[in-house]
Structure formats: C-alpha cells, structure tokens
Write a protein that holds these residues in place. Structure first.
Motif, PDB file in Angstrom:
ATOM      1  N   ASP A 184      27.400   4.134  38.320  1.00  7.58           N
ATOM      2  CA  ASP A 184      26.376   4.408  39.132  1.00  7.58           C
ATOM      3  C   ASP A 184      26.084   3.506  40.295  1.00  7.58           C
ATOM      4  OD1 ASP A 184      25.610   6.345  37.435  1.00  7.58           O
ATOM      5  OD2 ASP A 184      23.861   5.429  36.572  1.00  7.58           O
ATOM      6  N   ALA A 185      26.411   2.227  40.218  1.00  9.10           N
ATOM      7  CA  ALA A 185      26.200   1.178  41.306  1.00  9.10           C
ATOM      8  C   ALA A 185      27.141   1.545  42.342  1.00  9.10           C
ATOM      9  CB  ALA A 185      26.426   0.029  40.768  1.00  9.10           C
ATOM     10  N   ASP A 186      28.385   2.167  41.799  1.00 13.51           N
ATOM     11  CA  ASP A 186      29.386   2.400  42.735  1.00 13.51           C
ATOM     12  C   ASP A 186      29.267   3.678  43.622  1.00 13.51           C
ATOM     13  OD1 ASP A 186      31.241   0.197  42.186  1.00 13.51           O
ATOM     14  OD2 ASP A 186      32.195   1.283  40.642  1.00 13.51           O
ATOM     15  N   ILE A 187      28.888   4.656  42.747  1.00 15.09           N
ATOM     16  CA  ILE A 187      28.464   5.955  43.201  1.00 15.09           C
ATOM     17  C   ILE A 187      27.117   5.881  44.325  1.00 15.09           C
ATOM     18  CG2 ILE A 187      27.749   8.331  42.974  1.00 15.09           C
ATOM     19  CD1 ILE A 187      30.600   7.751  41.825  1.00 15.09           C
ATOM     20  N   GLY A 188      26.188   4.894  44.036  1.00 15.92           N
ATOM     21  CA  GLY A 188      25.174   4.442  44.877  1.00 15.92           C
ATOM     22  C   GLY A 188      25.689   4.120  46.488  1.00 15.92           C
ATOM     23  N   ARG A 189      26.769   3.153  46.336  1.00 17.16           N
ATOM     24  CA  ARG A 189      27.194   2.496  47.549  1.00 17.16           C
ATOM     25  C   ARG A 189      28.201   3.634  48.323  1.00 17.16           C
ATOM     26  NH1 ARG A 189      30.630  -2.648  45.497  1.00 17.16           N
ATOM     27  NH2 ARG A 189      30.663  -1.674  43.561  1.00 17.16           N
ATOM     28  N   LEU A 190      28.481   4.679  47.572  1.00 17.84           N
ATOM     29  CA  LEU A 190      29.221   5.908  48.372  1.00 17.84           C
ATOM     30  C   LEU A 190      28.177   6.648  49.028  1.00 17.84           C
ATOM     31  CD1 LEU A 190      32.167   6.814  45.875  1.00 17.84           C
ATOM     32  CD2 LEU A 190      32.292   5.398  47.915  1.00 17.84           C
ATOM     33  N   ASP A 191      27.038   7.056  48.257  1.00 15.12           N
ATOM     34  CA  ASP A 191      25.969   7.795  48.911  1.00 15.12           C
ATOM     35  C   ASP A 191      25.349   7.093  50.014  1.00 15.12           C
ATOM     36  OD1 ASP A 191      26.081   9.832  47.091  1.00 15.12           O
ATOM     37  OD2 ASP A 191      24.754   8.640  45.508  1.00 15.12           O
ATOM     38  N   ALA A 192      25.425   5.465  49.851  1.00 14.44           N
ATOM     39  CA  ALA A 192      24.683   5.019  51.410  1.00 14.44           C
ATOM     40  C   ALA A 192      25.820   5.174  52.295  1.00 14.44           C
ATOM     41  CB  ALA A 192      24.646   3.308  50.923  1.00 14.44           C
ATOM     42  N   VAL A 193      27.027   5.353  52.140  1.00 12.65           N
ATOM     43  CA  VAL A 193      27.938   5.615  53.204  1.00 12.65           C
ATOM     44  C   VAL A 193      27.681   6.862  53.969  1.00 12.65           C
ATOM     45  CG1 VAL A 193      30.311   5.989  53.931  1.00 12.65           C
ATOM     46  CG2 VAL A 193      29.904   4.218  52.387  1.00 12.65           C
ATOM     47  N   ILE A 194      27.396   7.913  52.972  1.00 11.10           N
ATOM     48  CA  ILE A 194      27.063   9.573  53.314  1.00 11.10           C
ATOM     49  C   ILE A 194      25.745   9.311  54.187  1.00 11.10           C
ATOM     50  CG2 ILE A 194      26.403  11.730  52.714  1.00 11.10           C
ATOM     51  CD1 ILE A 194      28.918  11.373  51.329  1.00 11.10           C
ATOM     52  N   GLU A 195      24.687   8.753  53.719  1.00 14.55           N
ATOM     53  CA  GLU A 195      23.539   8.341  54.159  1.00 14.55           C
ATOM     54  C   GLU A 195      23.757   8.073  55.629  1.00 14.55           C
ATOM     55  OE1 GLU A 195      19.499   6.286  53.188  1.00 14.55           O
ATOM     56  OE2 GLU A 195      20.562   6.975  51.512  1.00 14.55           O
ATOM     57  N   GLU A 196      24.618   6.834  56.058  1.00 15.97           N
ATOM     58  CA  GLU A 196      24.636   6.371  57.114  1.00 15.97           C
ATOM     59  C   GLU A 196      25.540   7.314  58.086  1.00 15.97           C
ATOM     60  OE1 GLU A 196      22.910   3.514  57.591  1.00 15.97           O
ATOM     61  OE2 GLU A 196      23.636   2.702  59.280  1.00 15.97           O
ATOM     62  N   VAL A 197      26.514   7.906  57.620  1.00 13.88           N
ATOM     63  CA  VAL A 197      27.429   8.877  58.341  1.00 13.88           C
ATOM     64  C   VAL A 197      26.368   9.803  59.040  1.00 13.88           C
ATOM     65  CG1 VAL A 197      29.075  10.526  58.366  1.00 13.88           C
ATOM     66  CG2 VAL A 197      29.492   7.952  57.245  1.00 13.88           C
ATOM     67  N   SER A 198      25.434  10.618  58.068  1.00 17.25           N
ATOM     68  CA  SER A 198      24.679  11.537  58.487  1.00 17.25           C
ATOM     69  C   SER A 198      23.821  11.097  59.589  1.00 17.25           C
ATOM     70  CB  SER A 198      23.888  12.167  57.201  1.00 17.25           C
ATOM     71  OG  SER A 198      24.724  12.509  56.201  1.00 17.25           O
ATOM     72  N   HIS A 199      23.305  10.004  59.134  1.00 20.60           N
ATOM     73  CA  HIS A 199      22.300   9.372  60.289  1.00 20.60           C
ATOM     74  C   HIS A 199      22.867   9.333  61.714  1.00 20.60           C
ATOM     75  CE1 HIS A 199      19.182   6.831  61.948  1.00 20.60           C
ATOM     76  NE2 HIS A 199      20.120   5.829  62.085  1.00 20.60           N
ATOM     77  N   VAL A 200      24.029   8.820  61.681  1.00 20.12           N
ATOM     78  CA  VAL A 200      24.799   8.488  62.810  1.00 20.12           C
ATOM     79  C   VAL A 200      25.181   9.658  63.621  1.00 20.12           C
ATOM     80  CG1 VAL A 200      26.918   7.420  64.098  1.00 20.12           C
ATOM     81  CG2 VAL A 200      25.346   6.323  62.512  1.00 20.12           C
ATOM     82  N   LEU A 201      25.752  10.753  62.674  1.00 16.12           N
ATOM     83  CA  LEU A 201      25.993  12.085  63.384  1.00 16.12           C
ATOM     84  C   LEU A 201      24.848  12.959  63.781  1.00 16.12           C
ATOM     85  CD1 LEU A 201      28.856  13.248  60.820  1.00 16.12           C
ATOM     86  CD2 LEU A 201      29.142  12.473  63.120  1.00 16.12           C
ATOM     87  N   SER A 202      23.605  12.606  63.000  1.00 17.61           N
ATOM     88  CA  SER A 202      22.619  13.452  63.697  1.00 17.61           C
ATOM     89  C   SER A 202      22.112  12.866  65.161  1.00 17.61           C
ATOM     90  CB  SER A 202      21.413  13.613  62.622  1.00 17.61           C
ATOM     91  OG  SER A 202      20.901  12.152  62.544  1.00 17.61           O
ATOM     92  N   GLY A 203      22.483  11.450  65.399  1.00 18.60           N
ATOM     93  CA  GLY A 203      22.136  10.939  66.773  1.00 18.60           C
ATOM     94  C   GLY A 203      23.064  11.642  67.600  1.00 18.60           C
ATOM     95  N   ILE A 204      24.106  11.605  67.239  1.00 15.63           N
ATOM     96  CA  ILE A 204      25.234  12.260  68.273  1.00 15.63           C
ATOM     97  C   ILE A 204      24.985  13.749  68.582  1.00 15.63           C
ATOM     98  CG2 ILE A 204      27.736  12.720  68.627  1.00 15.63           C
ATOM     99  CD1 ILE A 204      28.274  10.672  66.640  1.00 15.63           C
ATOM    100  N   ARG A 205      24.724  14.401  67.209  1.00 14.96           N
ATOM    101  CA  ARG A 205      24.057  15.980  67.619  1.00 14.96           C
ATOM    102  C   ARG A 205      22.938  16.090  68.475  1.00 14.96           C
ATOM    103  NH1 ARG A 205      25.310  16.887  61.671  1.00 14.96           N
ATOM    104  NH2 ARG A 205      27.303  17.941  61.662  1.00 14.96           N
ATOM    105  N   ASP A 206      21.910  15.278  68.482  1.00 14.65           N
ATOM    106  CA  ASP A 206      20.710  14.992  69.209  1.00 14.65           C
ATOM    107  C   ASP A 206      21.076  14.943  70.822  1.00 14.65           C
ATOM    108  OD1 ASP A 206      19.281  15.510  67.282  1.00 14.65           O
ATOM    109  OD2 ASP A 206      18.398  13.611  66.977  1.00 14.65           O
ATOM    110  N   GLU A 207      22.175  14.008  70.849  1.00 13.07           N
ATOM    111  CA  GLU A 207      22.408  13.693  72.448  1.00 13.07           C
ATOM    112  C   GLU A 207      23.403  14.755  72.808  1.00 13.07           C
ATOM    113  OE1 GLU A 207      25.219  10.333  72.999  1.00 13.07           O
ATOM    114  OE2 GLU A 207      23.761   9.126  72.055  1.00 13.07           O
ATOM    115  N   LEU A 208      23.975  15.585  72.109  1.00 14.59           N
ATOM    116  CA  LEU A 208      24.918  17.013  72.412  1.00 14.59           C
ATOM    117  C   LEU A 208      23.755  18.004  72.867  1.00 14.59           C
ATOM    118  CD1 LEU A 208      27.679  17.067  70.110  1.00 14.59           C
ATOM    119  CD2 LEU A 208      27.901  16.767  72.454  1.00 14.59           C
ATOM    120  N   ALA A 209      22.774  17.922  72.152  1.00  7.61           N
ATOM    121  CA  ALA A 209      21.643  19.015  72.362  1.00  7.61           C
ATOM    122  C   ALA A 209      21.071  18.811  73.905  1.00  7.61           C
ATOM    123  CB  ALA A 209      20.736  18.982  71.330  1.00  7.61           C
ATOM    124  N   GLN A 210      21.048  17.505  74.421  1.00 10.16           N
ATOM    125  CA  GLN A 210      20.591  17.411  75.632  1.00 10.16           C
ATOM    126  C   GLN A 210      21.474  18.220  76.775  1.00 10.16           C
ATOM    127  OE1 GLN A 210      17.807  15.452  76.235  1.00 10.16           O
ATOM    128  NE2 GLN A 210      17.735  15.338  73.990  1.00 10.16           N
TER     129      GLN A 210
END
Lengths: 312, 194
Positions: A196-222
C-alpha cells in the motif's frame, strides 16, 4: 466545447455502438485496446455529455472513469537503464501512469549515472523536450541529487517533476531554480511496487502530474490552439491511410499541443502539410511539421490562435 | 535477514541509509545469500563518493564431488555414470573431457554419461567437480555490484577464505586510502583484514 479525458472499459459486445456514440457526441478516441473479451477506450468527450454517455453505456455494463492524463505524452527520465539495477522504480512509475491514460516513454540516459560524471547529451535533451512533461526519477542521496539535477535539466524546456528518496521539503531546498513538481520518498529501490505504501507513492506521482498538467492546460486556455490535437489526429487518420499499417500501439500519439506521427518524415511530411482541415485551411497553415529526434517520426506542433488567427 | 549475526549500513544521510538497508535486504534475499553471510557492514559516503561493503561468510558447503552428482558403475570396459543431480552437469562434462578426452565420453541420454575405452583412475568418485565457495563469492560480489549506487564504475573487490570486501566509487582512489577504509570497516565488525 470543453473536452474531458475519459477511459471506457467494457465488453466486446456492442462496443462498436459505443465508438459511434462517442463520435456522434463530437468526441475523439485517442487509443483503443482490445484485451481478450475486454475493450478499453481512451477518449475525449464533451464535458456536458458525460452523464448522457454514462446513461448510454449502463445497459452494456461498461464503466467510465475520468482519466486526467489521456492525451498527454510524458517522459520518464532515469539516469541509466543498467541491467545490474533492475527492476528500476521508473518502470513502475511509467506503467502506473499508463493506467490513468498517459502515454509514457522511458528515457534511460547514456551517461546519466554517478554524481560528478553525469551528463545529458543533445539527443536526449531534444527527445525530452518533445514531451508534454518530464519526470526525473533520481536516487536516494540529497548530496547527489543536488549536484546532478542541474546538469540533467540543462536545456530542458518542458516542466519537470523531480522524484527522489529525500522528502519534498529537502528536494525543494536543493533545487534552484525550482522544478514544476516534487515527489519525495520515491528513490531507487530494488523491488516491484506491491505494498500500500508503494502504491501510495505512485498515486502521489499521478497527483503531482495532474496538478502540473492542469496548470499547463489553464495557460493554454488563455491562448487556445488553432485546432484540438484530437481533431487533428482524426484529420491525419482520414487523410493518410498508411497510418493504419503502422504496428506501433499508438501510431498517432496525442500530446497537449500537438501530435507525434509515427511515419517517416521525408516521405509523409509534405502530404500531412497539405491535408485539408476545413475549406481553405491546410494542416500546414495551423501547425508546424518538423522531424522528431525519436527515430524518423514526424512531430506536429499546433500553433496558437494568436499566431494564426484561425480556430477550427 | 535474521540469519545474519551482524548487519549495519552507515551513511550520514539517514533517508539514503534506510533505503540502502532495504535494497541490501532485497538483493541478498533475491540471490539466496542471506543464509551464507554472517556479518555485513556497508559504508556509504556520497560526498567522496564511495561505497564500501565488508563481511564474513559461513562455510559454503565445500566441494561437489563425482559421487554427489551420480552413481558410478563399471560394465566391461565401460564406466556408466547415472546422473542424480543435473545442477553441475555441464561443469562435470567439461571436467571429464579435460581428463579423458572427447572421444572417450558419450552422453546417450540426459541422465547417463558413459566413459569407454580408457582406464578410470582410483578415487574417481571423490574427484572434485565444483567448489561451492567459488560460486558463493562470485554471487556475493555480483550482489554487491547490484546494491552499489549506479555509476560507481571504479571497483575493487577481494575475497579470501571466509572474508570479502567490495569498494566502488566514480573516482580513482589511491590504494592506501581504500585499504585504510576497508581495515577500518572490518574493525567495526570485530574482524581483521586477512
């Protein structure tokens, strides 16, 4: 029209109706996997029609989940792919990102290992820059990461997410200028991620990637793109039938601002440039077609509205 | 890992140390070396950078002899060996070719080896085919290469009767410096470099 990335999982029975329905809604299928009796579709569908789509697939016992990473191509960069050090934690990261729809490419650097001796060559730099985002999977020691990260990021223009064994605070402290995202407690280890601890670390990667990508998408929307990459994919698919004979799992890889076309540049670049998107508008008018550093593929970079004054 | 009498990992970076402790446990377990190693001490200094592993091993089990591989029977002027354990068969055949020559050795099926037309020396059944200690040390040094950080290409390794050490770095280090570090690490586990 705002398109939402989704993953559909369902049986083979009547799946062609699901494909037709997505197309009727004005959506696009980015990737289709046939796995024995199961069909997995990664698609972009209009935001307002998600509920309608759920109602449509209910009798077919299908399942729809939002996959924020569909339509993105991510580089997972690792200092080396040395056989002694298998399994690499980066393998699991790349695989886990694929489960949420991202197209990942692992890039093992030729001379990335070590502290003093690590290097990044121009080919590696250019290949990384062809992606939407890069995840740097570094090791266990703060001392090493501090010294080598700046060497390995030289010339990289895409956002970088840095992972390593030190906690996020320590990673933030040792990186100057800061990276786009950080995931701590994920360095080099020699086992497959099962707990579970390992999977939790991978989930943290997904969360961070989603967060960064949503920032890029917001910029693209401009300053929106002249055409949606998914729509351009359809145009190329219809206009270049040879794409159907490419054996790669994703002959057309959708990115946030473009496409990777897995056909030889010299033979197909002009044909793609002259494809008609709409009356009087050619692909060459709204996108830059250039050779990719990855094999002899073609990279299609869609120009923003501010440059072309066209939106199709 | 409870089978080891002593197991230490030293590094000034606590998190790195814990990760390397975990890596070592995984690798030794994967290579079936946990029951062989008695003491192991790993010292890592990423500032130098250097990775040092010193340790001792149990008796690895000694020699594998012809009688351990199969039973030997004489029929006329031929000697037939019925193979029981195939693990070291390749090495065994190589030894037979060396001693008797290819023309006298035949393997009609997977579990039978026939030596014909040549006299079998006395005490043939006690002939050593493989020394298990050699393989254990080789496996151990390979495991250390796996554990060591990536990019530490300058290596020095040594193994004696029951001791081994492995030093890796990305820089060339003077021999006396390496020796001093190794002696110091052995002293930490109550051993003397022999």
């Amino acid at each position: 029209m705002i398109l939402i990335p989704i993953t559909y999982k369902g049986g083979v029975y009547r799946h062609d109706e699901v494909v037709d329905y997505i197309e009727d809604l004005g959506g696009y299928i980015v990737q289709k996997h046939d796995i024995a009796q199961e069909i997995v579709l990664q698609a972009l569908i209009p935001k307002d029609d998600v509920e309608r789509f759920r109602d449509f697939i209910r009798p077919l016992a299908g399942e729809v989940t939002e996959s924020p990473l569909v339509g993105t191509e991510i580089a997972v960069v690792i200092p080396s792919l040395e056989i002694h050090h298998l399994p690499h934690s980066a393998c699991d990261i790349a695989e886990y990102l694929r489960t949420v729809g991202a197209k990942t490419n692992m890039i093992g650097l030729a001379r990335g290992f070590g502290k003093r001796i690590s290097q990044l060559n121009d080919e590696e730099r250019d290949v990384i820059n062809e992606h939407d985002l890069a995840i740097y999977v570094l090791g266990n020691f703060e001392t090493c990461i501090e010294q080598k990260f700046n060497v390995l990021r030289r010339g990289i223009r895409v956002p970088i997410i840095l992972t390593g064994a030190p906690p996020v605070d320590a990673l933030k402290r040792i990186t100057d200028p800061p990276a786009a995202g950080y995931v701590g407690n994920l360095g080099r280890f020699m086992h497959r991620t099962r707990t579970d601890a390992d999977i939790g670390r991978l989930d943290a990667v997904i969360e961070e990637v989603s967060h960064v990508l949503s920032g890029i998408r917001d910029e693209l929307a401009q300053d929106p793109l002249s055409i949606s990459p998914a729509r351009l994919m359809e145009v190329i698919k219809e206009g270049v039938p040879d794409i159907d004979s490419v054996y790669s799992p994703t002959p057309l890889t959708v990115q946030l601002t473009g496409l990777r076309v897995k056909l030889p540049f010299t033979r197909y670049a002009d044909q793609i440039r002259s494809l008609v998107v709409e009356e009087g508008i050619l692909v060459g008018d709204i996108a830059e077609i250039r050779p990719s550093r990855m094999r002899d593929y073609i990279l299609v970079q869609i120009k923003p509205f501010s440059e072309t004054h066209i939106v199709v | 890992m409870t089978m080891m009498d002593q197991f230490e990992v030293e590094c000034f970076e606590e998190i790195g140390r814990d990760f390397y402790r975990q890596i070592t446990e995984t690798v030794l377990l994967d290579h079936n070396l946990t029951s062989v190693v008695t003491k192991l001490r790993i010292f890592i200094d990423p500032r130098l950078p250097i990775f040092v592993a010193v340790g001792t091993i149990r008796d690895a089990g000694g020699s594998i002899r012809v009688s351990d591989i199969g039973s030997v029977q004489t029929q006329g002027d031929s000697t037939i060996i019925s193979i029981r354990d195939e693990t070291h068969l390749a090495k065994f055949l190589t030894r037979l070719y060396e001693i008797f020559g290819h023309e006298h050795i035949d393997q009609p099926d997977r579990f039978t080896v026939v030596i014909s037309g040549i006299e079998i020396p006395k005490g043939f059944e006690q002939l050593e085919v493989v020394n298990r200690a050699d393989t254990v040390f080789r496996d151990l040094i390979y495991a250390m290469t796996v554990i060591a950080p990536e990019g530490f290409k300058v290596r020095r390794e040594s193994y004696g009767r029951d001791q081994f050490f492995y030093v890796a770095s990305e820089n060339t280090l003077p021999e006396h410096v390496v020796e001093d570090i190794v002696v110091g690490q052995f002293a930490q586990i109550g051993e003397e470099l022999r």
